[in-house]
Design a protein around this motif. Structure first.
Motif, PDB file in Angstrom:
ATOM      1  N   GLU A   1       0.848  -1.190   0.000  1.00 27.70           N
ATOM      2  CA  GLU A   1       0.000   0.000   0.000  1.00 27.70           C
ATOM      3  C   GLU A   1       0.882   1.237   0.000  1.00 27.70           C
ATOM      4  N   VAL A   2       0.411   2.267  -0.688  1.00 27.93           N
ATOM      5  CA  VAL A   2       1.128   3.534  -0.706  1.00 27.93           C
ATOM      6  C   VAL A   2       0.572   4.418   0.400  1.00 27.93           C
ATOM      7  N   HIS A   3       1.448   5.068   1.129  1.00 23.47           N
ATOM      8  CA  HIS A   3       1.072   6.015   2.181  1.00 23.47           C
ATOM      9  C   HIS A   3       1.391   7.410   1.665  1.00 23.47           C
ATOM     10  N   THR A   4       0.387   8.282   1.646  1.00 25.57           N
ATOM     11  CA  THR A   4       0.522   9.575   0.975  1.00 25.57           C
ATOM     12  C   THR A   4      -0.243  10.655   1.718  1.00 25.57           C
ATOM     13  N   ARG A   5       0.151  11.898   1.481  1.00 34.24           N
ATOM     14  CA  ARG A   5      -0.592  13.057   1.990  1.00 34.24           C
ATOM     15  C   ARG A   5      -1.489  13.663   0.906  1.00 34.24           C
ATOM     16  N   GLN A   6      -1.436  13.126  -0.298  1.00 27.42           N
ATOM     17  CA  GLN A   6      -2.208  13.670  -1.416  1.00 27.42           C
ATOM     18  C   GLN A   6      -3.107  12.584  -2.010  1.00 27.42           C
ATOM     19  N   PRO A   7      -4.080  12.086  -1.242  1.00 27.74           N
ATOM     20  CA  PRO A   7      -4.856  10.929  -1.708  1.00 27.74           C
ATOM     21  C   PRO A   7      -5.605  11.165  -3.017  1.00 27.74           C
TER      22      PRO A   7
ATOM     23  N   PHE B   1       1.767  12.926  11.965  1.00 28.59           N
ATOM     24  CA  PHE B   1       3.127  12.493  11.675  1.00 28.59           C
ATOM     25  C   PHE B   1       3.961  13.663  11.173  1.00 28.59           C
ATOM     26  N   PRO B   2       5.267  13.618  11.415  1.00 29.93           N
ATOM     27  CA  PRO B   2       6.140  14.746  11.042  1.00 29.93           C
ATOM     28  C   PRO B   2       6.069  15.042   9.557  1.00 29.93           C
ATOM     29  N   GLU B   3       6.163  16.312   9.228  1.00 23.36           N
ATOM     30  CA  GLU B   3       6.074  16.725   7.829  1.00 23.36           C
ATOM     31  C   GLU B   3       7.186  16.120   6.982  1.00 23.36           C
ATOM     32  N   MET B   4       8.322  15.806   7.630  1.00 23.56           N
ATOM     33  CA  MET B   4       9.446  15.277   6.852  1.00 23.56           C
ATOM     34  C   MET B   4       9.266  13.807   6.478  1.00 23.56           C
ATOM     35  N   LEU B   5       8.221  13.145   7.002  1.00 25.15           N
ATOM     36  CA  LEU B   5       7.958  11.765   6.615  1.00 25.15           C
ATOM     37  C   LEU B   5       7.487  11.739   5.174  1.00 25.15           C
ATOM     38  N   PRO B   6       8.274  11.137   4.270  1.00 27.34           N
ATOM     39  CA  PRO B   6       7.887  11.165   2.851  1.00 27.34           C
ATOM     40  C   PRO B   6       6.825  10.126   2.535  1.00 27.34           C
ATOM     41  N   SER B   7       6.180  10.289   1.389  1.00 27.32           N
ATOM     42  CA  SER B   7       5.282   9.252   0.892  1.00 27.32           C
ATOM     43  C   SER B   7       6.095   7.996   0.597  1.00 27.32           C
ATOM     44  N   TYR B   8       5.473   6.834   0.767  1.00 23.47           N
ATOM     45  CA  TYR B   8       6.230   5.596   0.585  1.00 23.47           C
ATOM     46  C   TYR B   8       5.280   4.425   0.397  1.00 23.47           C
ATOM     47  N   PHE B   9       5.814   3.346  -0.165  1.00 23.25           N
ATOM     48  CA  PHE B   9       5.107   2.079  -0.236  1.00 23.25           C
ATOM     49  C   PHE B   9       5.509   1.213   0.947  1.00 23.25           C
ATOM     50  N   LEU B  10       4.527   0.619   1.591  1.00 14.88           N
ATOM     51  CA  LEU B  10       4.753  -0.330   2.674  1.00 14.88           C
ATOM     52  C   LEU B  10       4.327  -1.703   2.173  1.00 14.88           C
TER      53      LEU B  10
END
Length: 269
Positions: free
Chosen positions: A138-144, A205-214
């Protein structure tokens, strides 16, 4: 190995600073065995004699220590063109991996990196959706909204929206946040056809946490696996907790690569 349908996850690998340490960790955690790649700086991982993943030595220390997931494509040039058209970024143009196939790396509009794989002699996993092997990503993102549109255009995914109970922590999402499951084009969206998903990184979560796949690996006992990871020098980012599909935890290996483990509902006592 059976061919994978287009746009489905077909492979995972992890980039590590210390390949031999990675073998010790994942061999101890999942019982994997390894076969070196003809003098190349990587090792194929096997579970019960079937191919499940690869461990690769980082060629550049600036590369992230991370698990990467690859989606199957029948035409990698066309998929790369769609990535650009849909607002993504091509990080690595298609390159041939010997007779195995052709690969490329891309990033979605939110910055999450994923791979593309056009099969040659290697289609991907020999084993998946069973203990000791890949079972979900799954991708984790701030821009769904932007990211949803991207994957719909590039891969033809159809979504099923739901709200999942969560566990604040390294999983990148917290209780009650919306989640979208992806089903491939041509299927009826839902649990039975879902091959991955999209989670939202909240303001917790901190703003510096980038989008990522888990990426997730199936295990027979989530709690025991989490404890073994710590014993082997890893860390627990999100302690074991229950979700509608089983019991999961988010872990880090002893070099910092993050992944999840899932004990499917049918394996719960």
């Amino acid at each position: 190995m059976a061919a994978f349908a287009p746009s489905t996850p077909c492979w995972v690998d992890v980039q590590l600073s210390d390949l031999e340490a990675g073998k010790r960790f994942y061999g101890g955690l999942f019982g994997w065995t390894f076969r070196a790649g003809d003098g190349m700086p990587f090792a194929d991982a096997y579970s019960d004699g079937e191919l499940v993943a690869a461990l690769a030595a980082k060629q550049d220390g600036r590369m992230p220590t991370a698990w990467g997931v690859y989606f199957s494509t029948d035409d990698i040039l066309a998929t790369v063109a769609l990535v650009r058209k849909a607002g993504g970024q091509v990080i690595t143009d298609p390159v041939r991996a010997g007779r195995a196939g052709v690969l490329a790396q891309a990033a979605d509009p939110g910055g999450a990196v994923f791979g593309l794989w056009q099969a040659g002699e290697r289609t991907g996993f020999g084993k998946h959706d069973a203990p000791g092997s890949f079972c979900w990503t799954e991708v984790h993102t701030r821009q769904p909204e932007r990211v949803d549109a991207f994957y719909e255009e590039v891969f033809g995914f159809r979504g099923t929206d739901l709200t999942l109970p969560g566990e604040p922590g390294g999983s990148g999402h917290s209780a009650g946040t919306d989640f979208r499951m992806w089903s491939p084009a041509g299927t009826e969206p839902g649990d039975d056809t879902a091959i991955g998903g999209r989670a939202v990184i909240t303001d917790a979560f901190p703003e510096m946490l980038p989008s990522y796949f888990l990426s997730y690996f199936a295990v027979a006992d989530c709690d025991r696996t989490a404890g073994t990871a710590v014993h082997l020098g890893g860390r627990i980012s999100a302690p074991p907790f229950d979700i509608p599909y089983g019991r999961m935890a988010v872990l880090q290996d002893d070099q910092g690569a993050v992944f999840a483990v899932l004990q499917p509902s049918e394996l719960l006592p």
